[in-house]
Design a protein around this motif. Structure first.
Motif, PDB file in Angstrom:
ATOM      1  N   TYR A  13      -5.203   3.680  -7.300  1.00  0.00           N
ATOM      2  CA  TYR A  13      -4.953   3.034  -6.008  1.00  0.00           C
ATOM      3  C   TYR A  13      -6.187   2.244  -5.567  1.00  0.00           C
ATOM      4  O   TYR A  13      -6.090   1.095  -5.123  1.00  0.00           O
ATOM      5  CB  TYR A  13      -4.589   4.074  -4.953  1.00  0.00           C
ATOM      6  CG  TYR A  13      -4.268   3.473  -3.597  1.00  0.00           C
ATOM      7  CD1 TYR A  13      -2.956   3.207  -3.226  1.00  0.00           C
ATOM      8  CD2 TYR A  13      -5.285   3.157  -2.690  1.00  0.00           C
ATOM      9  CE1 TYR A  13      -2.659   2.634  -1.997  1.00  0.00           C
ATOM     10  CE2 TYR A  13      -5.006   2.583  -1.461  1.00  0.00           C
ATOM     11  CZ  TYR A  13      -3.689   2.330  -1.116  1.00  0.00           C
ATOM     12  OH  TYR A  13      -3.396   1.761   0.094  1.00  0.00           O
ATOM     13  N   SER A  55       0.831  -1.210   0.000  1.00  0.00           N
ATOM     14  CA  SER A  55       0.000   0.000   0.000  1.00  0.00           C
ATOM     15  C   SER A  55       0.864   1.257   0.000  1.00  0.00           C
ATOM     16  O   SER A  55       0.535   2.250  -0.657  1.00  0.00           O
ATOM     17  CB  SER A  55      -0.932   0.006   1.222  1.00  0.00           C
ATOM     18  OG  SER A  55      -0.180   0.070   2.431  1.00  0.00           O
ATOM     19  N   CYS A  85       0.708   6.011  -7.446  1.00  0.00           N
ATOM     20  CA  CYS A  85      -0.592   5.948  -8.127  1.00  0.00           C
ATOM     21  C   CYS A  85      -1.446   7.163  -7.780  1.00  0.00           C
ATOM     22  O   CYS A  85      -1.293   7.749  -6.706  1.00  0.00           O
ATOM     23  CB  CYS A  85      -1.363   4.693  -7.723  1.00  0.00           C
ATOM     24  SG  CYS A  85      -0.553   3.150  -8.139  1.00  0.00           S
ATOM     25  N   PHE A  94       2.150   1.648  -3.533  1.00  0.00           N
ATOM     26  CA  PHE A  94       1.096   2.099  -4.444  1.00  0.00           C
ATOM     27  C   PHE A  94       0.770   3.574  -4.247  1.00  0.00           C
ATOM     28  O   PHE A  94       0.592   4.326  -5.205  1.00  0.00           O
ATOM     29  CB  PHE A  94      -0.172   1.272  -4.232  1.00  0.00           C
ATOM     30  CG  PHE A  94      -0.117  -0.101  -4.838  1.00  0.00           C
ATOM     31  CD1 PHE A  94       0.849  -0.424  -5.771  1.00  0.00           C
ATOM     32  CD2 PHE A  94      -1.038  -1.085  -4.470  1.00  0.00           C
ATOM     33  CE1 PHE A  94       0.914  -1.696  -6.327  1.00  0.00           C
ATOM     34  CE2 PHE A  94      -0.990  -2.347  -5.018  1.00  0.00           C
ATOM     35  CZ  PHE A  94      -0.014  -2.654  -5.946  1.00  0.00           C
ATOM     36  N   ILE A  95       0.679   3.983  -2.983  1.00  0.00           N
ATOM     37  CA  ILE A  95       0.215   5.349  -2.726  1.00  0.00           C
ATOM     38  C   ILE A  95       1.257   6.381  -3.121  1.00  0.00           C
ATOM     39  O   ILE A  95       0.940   7.552  -3.323  1.00  0.00           O
ATOM     40  CB  ILE A  95      -0.201   5.509  -1.240  1.00  0.00           C
ATOM     41  CG1 ILE A  95      -1.263   6.608  -1.129  1.00  0.00           C
ATOM     42  CG2 ILE A  95       1.005   5.816  -0.339  1.00  0.00           C
ATOM     43  CD1 ILE A  95      -2.060   6.563   0.137  1.00  0.00           C
TER      44      ILE A  95
END
Length: 731
Positions: A223, A211, A218, A214-215
Motif C-alpha cells: 500500500y 485508497s 494490499c 488498495f487497503i
C-alpha cells in the motif's frame, strides 16, 4: 536718421490642427481593415509605420475613444468567430484547435499592440482604460473560454485527460501544458476557479476510492509503495503541465486521502503493519512509512507511539523472562543486540530522527530498570568481556564494546549499585590476574569518570595504584630475602581497605610451608611501614601446585587458596573424610563444599575421587587422590575464579551496603541545598534532592524523609514554627 530695412522673424507659438470627423472615420477604417487582415493572416502587405502614424494621429486629435471602442468591437467580433470554430472541433482536435487559435490570437494581439503603442502609452493611462494586451486577454476569456459551448467542455476534456493518464494511458502532455499555461496567462482566478479547484475535487474523489480499494487488498508495505508512486506521479504531472503552486495542493489531497485517512489502519495492519516491519527489519518499508507519514499531521507521532509501546513490551518480556535471567552475559548481549537493531532502524529508516532516538532511550531506560538485577548483570557482562571476551580484539572494537556498555549504564537509575558490583568484579580480575587488557580496564574507568565524576571512580583508580605498589613491595621483599629462591614462592597483593570491596576476614589454616612464608612477609612489611595492620584474605588467593599422579604423570595445577589447602592435605594421607578436611582447613562449609565439588566432580578436572559418587558434597563423603587422573595439558586450571551471580543472602547483603552508602550522600545533598536556600518546603526539598542524586541513583522519598528527620535531630535543620512542612537551615 538713416533709413535701414528691418528683418522680421516670425516663430509659431502654438499650433493646433483639428481633424475632421470624416477624416477620423476614414483613418479608423484603415486601422479596422488592418486588424481584419491581421486576424485573417494577411498582414504581410501592411505598412506598420503608416498604421502606427494613423493611430498616433487619431489619439493626438482626440479620437482616442473612437479608436479604443472600435478596437474592442472589432476584436470581439473576431473572437466570436474564433469561438465558433473551436466549438465545431470534434474529439481530440478540440484542444488542438483551441491551442492553435490561442497562438494566433497572441500573435495578432502583439501586432495590434505595436500599432497602437502610442494609445497604450498616453490615452489608456489618462482615460483609465485597460491596456491593449490585457484587453486582448480579457476579450479572449469572455468571448472564447467563457463561451457556453467551450467552458464546460474544456474543463471536462482536461479532467478526462488527467484521469486517462492516471489509469496508465499516454496523453499529449505538450498540448496540456499549453492549455493550462493559457489559463494561467488569463489570470490566477481563471486557472484556479475554472480548472484547479475542479481538478483537486476530482482528485480527492479518485484517491478516496482508490485508497479504499488498495487497503482492502494490499498489505501495508505494498500500500505504501502505491501511495508513494501516486505522490511521485502527481508531482511529475504538475511539473509537466500545471502551475507549480498546484503541487502543494495536490500533494495535500493525496496525503489526506491515502495516508492521513488510513494511518491507524496501516500502522496496525495484521501481519504487515509497523510492529511486523520492526520485528522483520524491513528498513525499506519503514523508511517509506516514515517519509509518507511525516507529510501528515501527527503521522510521526503515531509511528513513535506504537514503536515505543512495542519496544517497551518486548523489552519487558526480555528482562522478566526467568529463562533469560539464568545467563547474565547473554541477558546483556540481548539488550545490546536490541539496541543495535533499533539504532540501525532509526538511522537507516527514520532519518536518524532525534525524537525517535529519544523515544528509544526512554523505552530502554524503562524496561532495563524493571529488573532490579540489571546493574549486577551489566557488571557481569563487563567482567566476562574484560576476562576473555575481548582477547585478540583490536583497540577500536574494544572501544565500541565499552561504549555500548556505557550506553546501558546511562539507562540505569541505580548507578551506585552497578558501582558496587563492578568494584567486586574488578577486584577479582585484578587479584587473579585475569584481566585481558589493563588499557581496556582504564579506558572504561575514564568513561565512567566522564559520565559520573571523579568521586565515582576514585576508589577504582586506587585499586590499580595498590596493584602497582604491591609489585614494588614484592620486589623489595625478595631482595631482602635472597634465601627464599629454592622453596615455594609467595606473591602478596596489599590492598588499601578503603579502596577495595569490603570483605569479611575469613581465615583458614594454610599449609605449614605457606604459613611460614606469610609470617616472613608480615614481618618485612610491618618493618617497612609503621602504623599499619595486615589481615589475610585467604579466600581471594590462588596457587600453582606441582602434582604427580599414580602412573608418574606430572601436572601443574592452578587452584584457589582453599583448593591448595585441601590438596596439600593428601601429601600426608591417602583418604580423608569431609569432616577431617573441614577440621584441618577450617574453611567455611559453603566454600569448602564448592571447593570439593570443583576438585572431584568436574569432568576433566577431577583430581580427587569422592565416595560415594553423587552430584553434591555431603558431610559423610570421603575423598582420595584420583590416581587415574590424566589430561592432555600439562597445566590444568581447576576452579578458576569466575564472576557468578550472587546468592540470595549475598544479594541482600549487597543491597544493604548500597542503602547504607546512600544515607550520607542523601544527607550531604540535603545540607548543600538547605545551606544555599536557607528556607525550603518539604516537597521542593525532596524534588531538588532527587534531581541532584539522579546521576548516581533514584532517591527514595521515604529514605530522604528519614534523612531529614535525622538532620533535624542533629540540629542541622529545624521546622518552621508556623508551617511544619517548612524547613530552615541552622548554620
Amino acid at each position: 536718421m538713416s533709413n535701414q530695412k528691418k528683418n522680421f522673424r516670425i516663430e509659431p507659438f502654438k499650433h493646433r490642427v483639428v481633424m475632421d470627423p470624416k477624416y477620423a472615420d476614414k483613418t479608423w477604417k484603415i486601422l479596422e481593415d488592418a486588424i481584419h487582415e491581421i486576424y485573417n493572416h494577411n498582414a504581410s502587405g501592411l505598412s506598420f509605420e503608416e498604421l502606427y502614424r494613423n493611430a498616433y494621429n487619431m489619439v493626438l486629435h482626440k479620437f482616442g475613444d473612437r479608436l479604443y471602442s472600435g478596437l474592442v468591437a472589432t476584436m470581439t467580433a473576431h473572437l466570436k468567430e474564433i469561438a465558433k470554430s473551436i466549438e465545431a472541433a470534434q474529439g481530440g482536435s478540440f484542444l488542438e484547435e483551441l491551442n492553435r487559435k490561442w497562438n494566433d490570437h497572441n500573435k495578432a494581439l502583439q501586432m495590434i499592440r505595436d500599432i497602437l503603442m502610442y494609445m497604450d502609452r498616453t490615452f489608456i493611462p489618462s482615460a483609465k482604460k485597460t491596456p491593449v494586451h490585457e484587453l486582448g486577454l480579457n476579450l479572449w476569456r469572455e468571448s472564447v473560454i467563457y463561451s457556453n459551448q467551450i467552458r464546460t467542455r474544456l474543463l471536462n476534456t482536461l479532467l478526462e485527460l488527467v484521469q486517462s493518464e492516471r489509469t496508465g494511458e499516454v496523453i499529449d502532455r505538450g498540448i496540456m501544458r499549453n492549455i493550462t499555461k493559457m489559463l494561467m496567462d488569463l489570470g490566477p482566478a481563471v486557472y484556479g476557479q475554472d480548472f484547479e479547484a475542479h481538478f483537486l475535487q476530482v482528485s480527492a474523489e479518485f484517491y478516496q476510492v482508490e485508497s479504499q480499494r488498495f487497503i482492502e487488498c494490499c498489505d501495508c508495505g505494498d500500500y505504501l509503495k502505491k501511495a508513494e508512486r501516486r505522490l511521485n506521479e502527481e508531482m511529475d504531472r504538475v511539473g509537466h503541465y500545471m502551475d507549480p503552486e498546484t503541487e502543494k495542493k495536490i500533494n495535500k489531497v493525496v496525503e489526506t486521502q491515502m495516508i492521513e485517512n488510513h494511518m491507524l489502519r496501516l500502522i496496525h495492519m495484521e501481519n504487515s503493519g509497523l510492529v511486523n516491519m520492526l520485528c522483520d527489519d524491513k528498513y525499506e518499508d519503514l523508511g517509506r512509512m516514515y517519509n509518507l507519514f511525516r507529510r501528515v499531521a501527527d503521522g510521526l507521532l503515531k509511528i513513535r507511539e506504537v514503536m515505543t509501546l512495542h519496544i517497551r513490551e518486548s523489552g519487558k518480556q526480555l528482562v522478566t523472562d526467568p529463562e533469560r535471567l539464568k545467563d547474565p552475559v547473554e541477558f546483556v548481549q540481548r539488550l545490546l543486540d536490541e539496541k543495535d537493531k533499533y539504532d540501525k532502524i532509526i538511522n537507516q529508516a527514520f532519518n536518524n530522527d532525534k525524537s525517535f532516538q529519544n523515544a528509544l532511550n526512554s523505552s530502554f531506560e524503562y524496561f532495563i530498570n524493571l529488573n532490579p538485577r540489571s546493574p549486577e548483570f551489566i557488571s557481569l557482562f563487563v567482567d566476562d568481556k574484560l576476562r576473555k571476551g575481548l582477547k585478540g580484539v583490536n583497540e577500536d572494537d574494544v572501544e565500541v564494546t565499552l561504549d555500548k556498555v556505557m550506553m546501558l549504564f546511562r539507562y540505569l537509575q541505580e548507578k551506585d549499585v552497578f558501582e558496587k558490583y563492578y568494584k567486586q568484579h574488578l577486584a577479582k580480575r585484578l587479584l587473579s590476574g585475569k584481566t585481558v587488557s589493563d588499557d581496556a580496564e582504564r579506558s572504561l574507568i575514564v568513561k565512567l569518570k566522564t559520565e559520573c565524576g571523579y568521586q565515582f571512580t576514585s576508589k577504582l583508580e586506587g585499586m590499580f595504584t595498590d596493584m602497582k605498589t604491591s609489585q614494588d613491595t614484592m620486589q623489595g621483599f625478595y631482595a631482602s630475602h635472597p634465601d627464599l629462591g629454592d622453596g615455594p614462592t609467595l606473591t602478596v597483593q596489599v590492598l588499601t581497605t578503603g579502596s577495595w570491596p569490603t570483605q569479611s576476614s575469613i581465615t583458614c589454616n594454610l599449609p605449614v610451608e605457606i604459613s611460614a612464608l606469610c609470617e616472613k612477609f608480615r614481618s618485612y612489611y610491618l618493618g617497612t611501614h609503621t602504623g599499619r595492620r595486615l589481615s589475610w584474605q585467604t579466600n581471594m588467593g590462588f596457587a600453582d601446585l606441582k602434582a604427580t599422579f599414580g602412573k608418574g604423570q606430572k601436572h601443574e595445577l592452578n587452584v584457589s587458596t582453599y583448593q591448595m589447602c585441601v590438596l596439600m592435605l593428601f601429601n600426608n594421607a591417602d583418604k580423608l573424610s569431609y569432616k577431617e578436611i573441614e577440621q584441618a582447613t577450617e574453611i567455611p562449609a559453603p566454600d569448602l563444599k564448592r571447593c570439593l565439588q570443583s576438585l572431584a566432580l568436574v569432568k576433566g578436572r577431577n583430581v580427587l575421587r569422592k565416595e560415594p559418587m553423587s552430584k553434591d558434597v555431603g558431610e559423610d563423603d570421603a575423598f582420595s587422590v584420583n590416581d587415574k587422573f590424566s589430561s592432555k595439558l600439562y597445566k590444568v586450571k581447576i576452579g578458576t575464579v569466575v564472576a557468578q551471580k550472587e546468592s540470595e543472602p549475598e544479594k541482600q547483603e549487597t543491597r544493604q551496603r548500597v542503602e547504607e552508602d546512600r544515607k550520607p550522600q542523601i544527607e550531604a545533598a540535603i545540607v548543600r541545598i538547605m545551606k544555599s536556600r536557607r528556607l525550603l518546603d518539604h516537597n521542593n526539598l525532596i524534588a531538588e534532592v532527587t534531581k541532584q542524586l539522579q546521576l548516581r541513583f533514584l532517591a527514595n522519598p521515604t529514605e530522604v524523609k528519614k534523612r531529614i528527620e535525622s538532620l533535624i535531630e542533629r540540629d542541622f535543620l529545624e521546622r518552621d514554627d508556623n508551617d511544619r512542612k517548612m524547613y530552615r537551615y541552622l548554620a
